[in-house]
Enzyme design. Sequence first.
Site, short mmCIF file in Angstrom:
data_model
loop_
_atom_site.label_atom_id
_atom_site.label_comp_id
_atom_site.label_asym_id
_atom_site.label_seq_id
_atom_site.Cartn_x
_atom_site.Cartn_y
_atom_site.Cartn_z
N ARG A 47 0.86 -1.18 0.00
CA ARG A 47 0.00 0.00 0.00
C ARG A 47 0.89 1.23 0.00
O ARG A 47 2.12 1.10 0.11
CB ARG A 47 -1.03 0.00 1.15
CG ARG A 47 -0.67 -0.75 2.39
CD ARG A 47 0.48 -0.17 3.15
NE ARG A 47 0.30 1.25 3.39
CZ ARG A 47 1.29 2.09 3.61
NH1 ARG A 47 2.54 1.68 3.64
NH2 ARG A 47 1.06 3.37 3.82
N ALA A 49 0.93 5.18 -2.15
CA ALA A 49 0.74 5.50 -3.57
C ALA A 49 1.92 5.09 -4.48
O ALA A 49 1.71 4.35 -5.45
CB ALA A 49 0.43 6.99 -3.70
N ARG A 92 -7.37 -0.41 -6.74
CA ARG A 92 -7.68 0.64 -5.74
C ARG A 92 -7.90 1.95 -6.51
O ARG A 92 -7.19 2.20 -7.50
CB ARG A 92 -6.56 0.81 -4.70
CG ARG A 92 -6.55 -0.29 -3.64
CD ARG A 92 -5.59 0.03 -2.49
NE ARG A 92 -6.21 0.83 -1.45
CZ ARG A 92 -5.53 1.37 -0.43
NH1 ARG A 92 -4.22 1.21 -0.33
NH2 ARG A 92 -6.16 2.07 0.51
N GLN A 200 -1.75 2.34 10.15
CA GLN A 200 -0.48 2.38 9.42
C GLN A 200 0.61 3.06 10.25
O GLN A 200 1.79 2.72 10.12
CB GLN A 200 -0.65 3.15 8.09
CG GLN A 200 -1.39 2.41 7.02
CD GLN A 200 -2.87 2.75 7.01
OE1 GLN A 200 -3.44 3.12 8.05
NE2 GLN A 200 -3.52 2.62 5.87
N ASP A 241 -1.79 10.75 -1.90
CA ASP A 241 -2.23 9.73 -2.86
C ASP A 241 -2.54 10.34 -4.21
O ASP A 241 -2.43 9.69 -5.25
CB ASP A 241 -3.46 8.99 -2.33
CG ASP A 241 -3.01 7.98 -1.29
OD1 ASP A 241 -2.81 8.38 -0.13
OD2 ASP A 241 -2.79 6.81 -1.66
N LYS A 252 -4.41 9.98 3.40
CA LYS A 252 -5.08 9.11 4.40
C LYS A 252 -6.07 9.89 5.26
O LYS A 252 -5.81 11.02 5.67
CB LYS A 252 -4.00 8.46 5.26
CG LYS A 252 -4.47 7.50 6.32
CD LYS A 252 -5.42 6.44 5.84
CE LYS A 252 -4.92 5.64 4.67
NZ LYS A 252 -5.96 4.79 4.04
O1 MRU Z 1 -4.41 3.14 2.48
P1 MRU Z 1 -2.93 3.33 2.31
O2 MRU Z 1 -2.12 2.74 3.41
O3 MRU Z 1 -2.47 2.92 0.93
O4 MRU Z 1 -2.73 4.91 2.38
C1 MRU Z 1 -1.46 5.43 2.22
C2 MRU Z 1 -1.39 6.91 2.36
O5 MRU Z 1 -2.39 7.58 2.53
C3 MRU Z 1 -0.04 7.55 2.19
O6 MRU Z 1 0.08 8.68 3.00
C4 MRU Z 1 0.13 7.96 0.73
O7 MRU Z 1 -0.13 6.89 -0.13
C5 MRU Z 1 1.49 8.47 0.46
S1 MRU Z 1 2.68 7.19 0.47
C6 MRU Z 1 4.20 7.81 0.11
#
Ligand code: MRU
Length: 351
Positions: A47, A49, A92, A200, A241, A252
Amino acid sequence: MSGFETITWHNGHVRMLEQRDLPWKVRYVDYDSAEAVAGAITDMVIRGAPAIGCAAAFGVAVEAFRIRNQQGVPNDWARAMAPGMDILARSRPTAVNLFWALAEMKPLLDTMPKESLPERLLEKARQIHADDVASCKAMGRLGAAILPDTGDRPINIMTHCNAGALATAGYGTALGVIRGAHESGRTVHVIANETRPYLQGARLTAWELLQDNINTTLITDNMAGYLMSKGEVDAIVVGADRVAANGDVANKIGTYTHAVLAKRHNIPFLVAAPVSTVDPNMVSGDGIEIEKRQISEEVTHILGKRIAAKGVNVNYPAFDITPAALITALVTEKQVILNPNTAKIKALFTG
Ligand code: MRU
């Protein structure tokens, strides 16, 4: 550099660190088809981005090897690959890096020699992976340079979710800025928000930073405002993201809350994201699809144990939108954009 690999190519397979096992166990899993890689993205084995983008790119390559091994060289690669490309695109919805990586891979299907297409796709996926690490390091240097001066005392940096090596090909975006500050000799103290409901921050960010011996304090999300009001937060750094053309940021769930609090308390709010996370076709954050996860147990349960009354309704948006007006700086690998807006984001692509 972190002592683990989030995603690699290993003996003809896509190898991923199984993030659902962290922080309890370090385990790697191999994937052999686009369908399997898409499943790993949907199910959160991988997970974040940029990491999702790398997974999609390797997913395209492994699918081409699978097809050639099982059916021989197809006459029409684009047609043979269409179901795999499609399932990856549906894994996703919010992180634009997924769609960006697929768009980078797709032209090769029609332009590369048919016999060696799988090898060419793999080269491209490896390039995307290497470029992501390089971008994170550049963001780390640029972002660290604009963190507030705290004199002789350590700098307290809050972060939300996990935007680290685990969320990228390596080094991280927000955690890249933190690593950049740490490597430049600053004494860094990280405040990691636990990031309910998927945790996370608690499960991944705390684990990742402790691997690098970076001093980290875990808090629950609802403690953040109090710490800000007490002057215990010098800067907030998060990832993204998707960044819209006007500078609005999808990240997030809970990011928006922290940005509002940062504004209230005059704390710099930095977003670190590679240019591949900027979506020039998305006019504003209003148009960004916010993933609504269907797994209500992630809210009603913690680690498999029910914490809410049976039958309660659950609302579960996995991301939110932080308006550009709340963002002090967008840190990309190309440049730092202070007070991002439409004109400045446009210049990122044209300048
Ligand atoms: O649901 P997730 O764990 O994929 O969400 C991740 C995030 O929101 C991160 O902050 C974002 O992807 C940036 S990662 C460098």
